[in-house]
Design a protein around this motif. Sequence first.
Motif, PDB file in Angstrom:
ATOM      1  N   ILE A  12     -22.425   1.979 -38.871  1.00 52.08           N
ATOM      2  CA  ILE A  12     -22.354   1.029 -39.938  1.00 52.08           C
ATOM      3  C   ILE A  12     -20.800   0.896 -40.321  1.00 52.08           C
ATOM      4  O   ILE A  12     -20.175  -0.106 -40.282  1.00 52.08           O
ATOM      5  CB  ILE A  12     -23.102   1.015 -40.941  1.00 52.08           C
ATOM      6  CG1 ILE A  12     -24.748   0.601 -40.302  1.00 52.08           C
ATOM      7  CG2 ILE A  12     -22.659  -0.053 -41.916  1.00 52.08           C
ATOM      8  CD1 ILE A  12     -25.716   0.714 -41.442  1.00 52.08           C
ATOM      9  N   ASN A  27     -18.687  -0.358 -37.489  1.00 50.80           N
ATOM     10  CA  ASN A  27     -19.219  -1.367 -36.772  1.00 50.80           C
ATOM     11  C   ASN A  27     -19.356  -1.061 -35.457  1.00 50.80           C
ATOM     12  O   ASN A  27     -18.673  -1.976 -34.440  1.00 50.80           O
ATOM     13  CB  ASN A  27     -18.431  -2.800 -37.237  1.00 50.80           C
ATOM     14  CG  ASN A  27     -18.969  -4.075 -36.393  1.00 50.80           C
ATOM     15  OD1 ASN A  27     -20.158  -4.007 -36.298  1.00 50.80           O
ATOM     16  ND2 ASN A  27     -18.036  -4.840 -36.029  1.00 50.80           N
ATOM     17  N   ARG A  33     -22.817  -4.872 -36.902  1.00 53.23           N
ATOM     18  CA  ARG A  33     -22.792  -6.003 -37.746  1.00 53.23           C
ATOM     19  C   ARG A  33     -23.973  -6.967 -37.647  1.00 53.23           C
ATOM     20  O   ARG A  33     -24.804  -7.055 -38.685  1.00 53.23           O
ATOM     21  CB  ARG A  33     -21.520  -6.876 -37.882  1.00 53.23           C
ATOM     22  CG  ARG A  33     -21.266  -7.953 -38.877  1.00 53.23           C
ATOM     23  CD  ARG A  33     -19.981  -8.521 -38.767  1.00 53.23           C
ATOM     24  NE  ARG A  33     -18.916  -7.443 -38.777  1.00 53.23           N
ATOM     25  CZ  ARG A  33     -18.377  -6.925 -39.543  1.00 53.23           C
ATOM     26  NH1 ARG A  33     -18.802  -6.900 -40.845  1.00 53.23           N
ATOM     27  NH2 ARG A  33     -17.428  -6.267 -39.788  1.00 53.23           N
ATOM     28  N   GLN A  34     -24.446  -7.448 -36.464  1.00 55.18           N
ATOM     29  CA  GLN A  34     -25.515  -8.601 -36.502  1.00 55.18           C
ATOM     30  C   GLN A  34     -26.651  -7.880 -36.622  1.00 55.18           C
ATOM     31  O   GLN A  34     -27.890  -8.700 -36.850  1.00 55.18           O
ATOM     32  CB  GLN A  34     -25.380  -9.130 -35.164  1.00 55.18           C
ATOM     33  CG  GLN A  34     -24.273 -10.103 -34.797  1.00 55.18           C
ATOM     34  CD  GLN A  34     -22.946  -9.479 -34.406  1.00 55.18           C
ATOM     35  OE1 GLN A  34     -22.624  -8.291 -34.558  1.00 55.18           O
ATOM     36  NE2 GLN A  34     -21.826 -10.255 -33.833  1.00 55.18           N
ATOM     37  N   ARG A  49     -28.453  -9.084 -47.196  1.00 59.68           N
ATOM     38  CA  ARG A  49     -27.778 -10.007 -46.255  1.00 59.68           C
ATOM     39  C   ARG A  49     -28.221 -11.469 -46.937  1.00 59.68           C
ATOM     40  O   ARG A  49     -29.417 -11.618 -47.023  1.00 59.68           O
ATOM     41  CB  ARG A  49     -27.927 -10.124 -44.902  1.00 59.68           C
ATOM     42  CG  ARG A  49     -26.777 -11.177 -44.041  1.00 59.68           C
ATOM     43  CD  ARG A  49     -26.966 -10.713 -42.560  1.00 59.68           C
ATOM     44  NE  ARG A  49     -26.425  -9.639 -42.033  1.00 59.68           N
ATOM     45  CZ  ARG A  49     -24.928  -9.596 -42.112  1.00 59.68           C
ATOM     46  NH1 ARG A  49     -24.167 -10.597 -42.331  1.00 59.68           N
ATOM     47  NH2 ARG A  49     -24.286  -8.477 -41.505  1.00 59.68           N
ATOM     48  N   SER A  73     -13.477  -3.483 -34.422  1.00 63.98           N
ATOM     49  CA  SER A  73     -13.443  -2.743 -35.610  1.00 63.98           C
ATOM     50  C   SER A  73     -12.110  -2.489 -35.976  1.00 63.98           C
ATOM     51  O   SER A  73     -11.467  -1.477 -35.570  1.00 63.98           O
ATOM     52  CB  SER A  73     -14.070  -1.515 -34.833  1.00 63.98           C
ATOM     53  OG  SER A  73     -14.210  -0.429 -35.887  1.00 63.98           O
ATOM     54  N   PHE A 121     -13.555  -7.031 -42.573  1.00 61.30           N
ATOM     55  CA  PHE A 121     -14.196  -8.165 -42.000  1.00 61.30           C
ATOM     56  C   PHE A 121     -13.669  -9.248 -43.215  1.00 61.30           C
ATOM     57  O   PHE A 121     -13.460  -8.935 -44.317  1.00 61.30           O
ATOM     58  CB  PHE A 121     -15.545  -8.384 -41.898  1.00 61.30           C
ATOM     59  CG  PHE A 121     -16.364  -9.481 -41.467  1.00 61.30           C
ATOM     60  CD1 PHE A 121     -16.283  -9.628 -40.297  1.00 61.30           C
ATOM     61  CD2 PHE A 121     -16.660 -10.451 -42.261  1.00 61.30           C
ATOM     62  CE1 PHE A 121     -17.163 -10.625 -39.572  1.00 61.30           C
ATOM     63  CE2 PHE A 121     -17.181 -11.618 -41.875  1.00 61.30           C
ATOM     64  CZ  PHE A 121     -17.312 -11.747 -40.360  1.00 61.30           C
ATOM     65  N   ASP A 148     -20.898  -7.821 -45.045  1.00 60.19           N
ATOM     66  CA  ASP A 148     -20.030  -7.750 -44.074  1.00 60.19           C
ATOM     67  C   ASP A 148     -18.815  -7.030 -44.531  1.00 60.19           C
ATOM     68  O   ASP A 148     -17.988  -6.512 -43.601  1.00 60.19           O
ATOM     69  CB  ASP A 148     -19.714  -9.314 -43.378  1.00 60.19           C
ATOM     70  CG  ASP A 148     -20.857  -9.543 -42.554  1.00 60.19           C
ATOM     71  OD1 ASP A 148     -21.247  -8.755 -42.011  1.00 60.19           O
ATOM     72  OD2 ASP A 148     -21.261 -10.624 -42.745  1.00 60.19           O
ATOM     73  N   ILE A 192     -19.277  -3.274 -43.899  1.00 65.52           N
ATOM     74  CA  ILE A 192     -19.722  -3.128 -42.371  1.00 65.52           C
ATOM     75  C   ILE A 192     -18.414  -2.910 -41.978  1.00 65.52           C
ATOM     76  O   ILE A 192     -17.653  -3.944 -41.752  1.00 65.52           O
ATOM     77  CB  ILE A 192     -20.623  -4.091 -41.853  1.00 65.52           C
ATOM     78  CG1 ILE A 192     -21.864  -3.869 -42.431  1.00 65.52           C
ATOM     79  CG2 ILE A 192     -20.818  -3.492 -40.323  1.00 65.52           C
ATOM     80  CD1 ILE A 192     -22.841  -5.042 -41.889  1.00 65.52           C
TER      81      ILE A 192
END
Length: 535
Positions: free
Chosen positions: A153, A156, A169-170, A189, A226, A230, A239, A242
Amino acid sequence: MAGKRGRASGESVGRRSTPRRVVVRPKPSGHVPSVEIRPDLIEPFLSDAAHVPGGFAAGIAFPQSAGEVAALVASAARVLPIGAQSSLTGGATPRGEVILSTRALTGVTVFSDNQVRAGAGVPLSELQRVLTARGLYYPPVPTFDGAFVGGTIATNAAGAATFKYGSTRQWVDALTLVLADGSLLELRRGEIMASLDGGLELQDQSGRIVRVQVPTYPMPAVAKLSAGYFARPQMDLVDLFIGSEGTLAIVVDATLRIIPMPRRSVALVICESDRQAISLTAALRNEAAKSWHGDGSLDVSAIEYIDGRALAKTPDGAFVRAGVARPNAASTALLVQIEIRGDDDRALQRLMEVLTKCGVEDVPYFAAPGDERGARRLLELREAVPSAINALVAAAKARVDPQIQKTAADLVVPFERLAESIALYRSCLESRGLDYALWGHLSDGNLHPNVVPRSMDDVERGREAILEMARGVIAMGGAPLAEHGVGRSALKQQLLRELYGDSGIEEMRAVKRALDPTWKLSPGVLFPEPRRHED
Ligand SMILES: Cc1cc2nc3c(=O)[nH]c(=O)nc-3n(C[C@H](O)[C@H](O)[C@H](O)COP(=O)(O)OP(=O)(O)OC[C@H]3O[C@@H](n4cnc5c(N)ncnc54)[C@H](O)[C@@H]3O)c2cc1C
């Protein structure tokens, strides 16, 4: 581990210019875990997979709960969280901090067929073991599956199947985090989004508000990234953490999405040239996209690439173990992973049709659907490649110069620019007279050019070549930091600067300053620590 979820206050998601605010919970109760200072206990943790020499630490602790993580962070001046230390960037190599090993943050709770909570210290191999027993699967797995949930995590991480499944991330639904002052942040999230003007606010129990300004740099549109923080208008606060490489918070546990275990087949296809490998990959990506829309049976999830130079440097034993004859020197190998629905054998028939159409003459090696042992045997050939190159680097280091280091890039481009990018990598390396090998996640446009250094001079010229490649991929809309992160590598930090410019780095530093004003967490990771008078 995680308690009640934090509550948001404020307006409707991201509609107005007032930032959404999250209330941070005070430091949870927990003792400071014992900090070991005996050199023999610290020594095994002084290096990560980048093998950068000179690691040193003030001590090491193994907290077992969020409370212990919080107590340790609150009491220490400098903390470096580590997972499995498989970082290829030196990000998990200590430079004087207290090392916070997450390995005792274990525990896996499968909530349902689509959600699992795992402690930061759970290795992905262990997570998959628990899930496999229930017919379930966590898709974004890097090639090294001994990496921990928290480490993946923090970076990422992304694996071979990113073009189908996306990066880590997803798959993250919620995080339990410990911030630099020891307070606890529980984020789900979709709860806390930045306002239109890019503001996010955290409020502590005393009412003090910390404002974070989302950076304004545009992130490249690539399959995986990465490369620092973000940043997107009205982004989700989850986000921000991450991919932040431990610089903003410690991940204590995570709630992850999972799927039913796919039944896979693996084919090793020998192509006569890069050109054929790229056109076959493009054709297979199209087939896959059609199958995801219910129009076709060839559901390809990953295509791994090994170029002729890498094949030539891989020892015979690796081919023998895989049951594969060594291909001729001009060849290129593709490892194609196919997901099979039920007993449907149309996928493999369709694969053969596509191979014929692309002019592939050699019959591929197959692991039949569900033959996991066979699949692993073929995939181990791919893993033998970095091991072979690492062994060559180690031999040069021992024989020629102890300063010699792994000199490798992690570049990604939009898939349409793939052929151009490979030509660029070869010309940057060959024009400098360097020996090298090339492999990686072809279906994502993500390759790893690796120099095979014969001298320290090769290492220097390899670094110059990486810088030139990085500028080239940035100009193509790609990124020089795809999946391994930035860490403490001076070269990778330079690549981050190339990508986002000085102003981008300053915006990242402002985020860091807001959340960690004393630069306590992972100082010097992503960008240098400010000199005392600067911050
Ligand atoms: C053979 C090999 C193959 C690899 N293949 C891939 C690949 O296919 N894809 C890919 O993405 N990567 C790959 N990697 C790189 C590496 O596996 C990943 O970066 C991985 O995510 C690191 O996980 P880790 O648990 O080892 O973290 P570590 O190496 O221990 O730490 C990595 C970074 O995360 C931070 N960190 C660790 N845990 C936490 C936490 N709980 N909270 C906050 N910060 C934390 C550390 O401070 C450090 O900055 C590979 C590495 C090797 C050696």
